[in-house]
Design an enzyme around this catalytic site. Structure first.
Site, PDB file in Angstrom:
ATOM      1  N   HIS A 209      36.906  41.909  40.972  1.00  0.00           N
ATOM      2  CA  HIS A 209      37.837  40.805  41.242  1.00  0.00           C
ATOM      3  C   HIS A 209      37.672  40.330  42.691  1.00  0.00           C
ATOM      4  O   HIS A 209      37.006  40.993  43.488  1.00  0.00           O
ATOM      5  CB  HIS A 209      39.290  41.237  40.988  1.00  0.00           C
ATOM      6  CG  HIS A 209      39.669  41.232  39.537  1.00  0.00           C
ATOM      7  ND1 HIS A 209      39.444  42.301  38.713  1.00  0.00           N
ATOM      8  CD2 HIS A 209      40.241  40.280  38.758  1.00  0.00           C
ATOM      9  CE1 HIS A 209      39.852  42.020  37.487  1.00  0.00           C
ATOM     10  NE2 HIS A 209      40.333  40.793  37.484  1.00  0.00           N
TER      11      HIS A 209
ATOM     12  N   LYS B 197      42.903  40.407  45.729  1.00  0.00           N
ATOM     13  CA  LYS B 197      43.725  40.978  44.658  1.00  0.00           C
ATOM     14  C   LYS B 197      44.490  42.191  45.184  1.00  0.00           C
ATOM     15  O   LYS B 197      43.930  43.026  45.905  1.00  0.00           O
ATOM     16  CB  LYS B 197      42.836  41.380  43.470  1.00  0.00           C
ATOM     17  CG  LYS B 197      43.634  41.855  42.269  1.00  0.00           C
ATOM     18  CD  LYS B 197      42.744  41.980  41.034  1.00  0.00           C
ATOM     19  CE  LYS B 197      43.480  42.608  39.872  1.00  0.00           C
ATOM     20  NZ  LYS B 197      44.678  41.862  39.452  1.00  0.00           N
TER      21      LYS B 197
END
Ligand code: NAD
Length: 267
Positions: free
Chosen positions: A156, A160
């Site tokens: 990700h 995040k």
């Protein structure tokens, strides 16, 4: 051609909401009858998403949008704080809710199911609308019965906050449901640098990669005698959620009660 499904988009000015407005305006099976956002201002919904004007002005008044637009379905991508109230308001007006906003509690879902049944309408709460991600989880759970040795790697963006991702945790839960208990690897293994073997879950490891430029990807790697199998899903942009949103809009027209989880629509 069948009559288009009338859709109201709530959170129309947000990142996901704008994609939904585009989807509805560009799909002949759907008709945008209302766009609601508390901070986008009174702009034309088409202009808001870079398309020609469509005659629907964004409003901050949800109830008025339901009364005037008479939507069949509401799609909500707002915030956990407002989505429950928005959903109750939709059900009150016989508008079928399709909710992408995350953060509903099991009690709230139960309550909304009761309200949907009372009004005789369908609803959907789906924390992940990506058809590919759901298939990846299902295939991984299936493969783990034949290849019980596995590791999950998820990727990700570097901003995040949580690790591992919700999708990785859900994948791990689904694998553990079907796989016989097994603690993988060498029991005498030593980590020279702490954390290098990743997070431990149900006998296997989950690794979280965080880098700028990455959106959302996950692979599940299975190892067997003389072979490996990789099941991988890559999300590149929010538009990837839209086929799932459309399927959700169509499905809620067909049943009564609140369904939780998009995986319920995929065999
Ligand atoms: P965002 O902050 O970009 O957009 C939210 C929008 O909702 C904003 O424009 C805000 O003004 C508006 N809003 C907030 N409260 C409102 C209210 N009461 N009435 C009207 N408008 C209101 O957020 P985002 O990135 O679009 O994400 C929205 C939600 O969707 C989050 O909960 C996120 O976790 C979830 N999400 C779900 C999926 C999925 O597949 N289900 C995918 C991505 C994001």
């Amino acid at each position: 051609m069948s009559v288009p499904i009338k859709v109201a988009v709530i959170g129309a000015g947000g990142r996901m909401g704008k994609e939904v407005v585009k989807l509805v305006l560009e799909d002949q099976e759907l008709e945008l009858v209302a766009a609601v956002d508390r901070s986008a201002g009174e702009v034309d919904a088409g202009s808001l998403v870079g398309l020609p004007t469509c005659g629907v002005t964004v409003t901050s008044d949800l109830e008025l949008a339901f009364v005037e637009g008479k939507p069949d379905v509401m799609v909500d991508f707002t915030t956990p704080q407002s989505a429950f109230m928005n959903t109750e308001m939709a059900i009150k007006h016989h508008v079928r809710p399709v909710i992408g906003t995350t953060g509903f509690t099991p009690e709230q879902i139960k309550e909304l199911d009761k309200q949907c049944i009372e009004k005789g309408i369908g609803g959907l709460i789906a924390p992940n609308f990506s058809i590919g991600a759901i298939l990846m989880m299902k295939f991984a759970a299936q493969a783990s019965k034949y290849f019980p040795h596995l590791e999950i790697i998820e990727y990700h963006g570097d901003q995040k906050l949580d690790a591992p991702s919700g999708t990785a945790i859900k994948t791990a839960e689904m694998i553990v449901e079907g796989r016989k208990e097994l603690r993988q690897g060498n029991p005498n293994e030593e980590e020279i640098i702490e954390g290098s073997r990743g997070g431990y879950y149900g006998g296997f490891r989950i690794h979280s990669v965080r880098l700028p430029g990455v959106f959302a990807q996950q692979e599940v790697i299975f190892g067997g005698f003389g072979q490996t199998l990789k099941i991988r899903h890559d999300s590149y942009e929010r538009a990837g959620y839209m086929p799932g949103v459309k399927l959700g809009i169509q499905k809620v027209m067909e049943y009564t009660g609140m369904i939780y989880g998009f995986d319920n629509f995929i065999d």
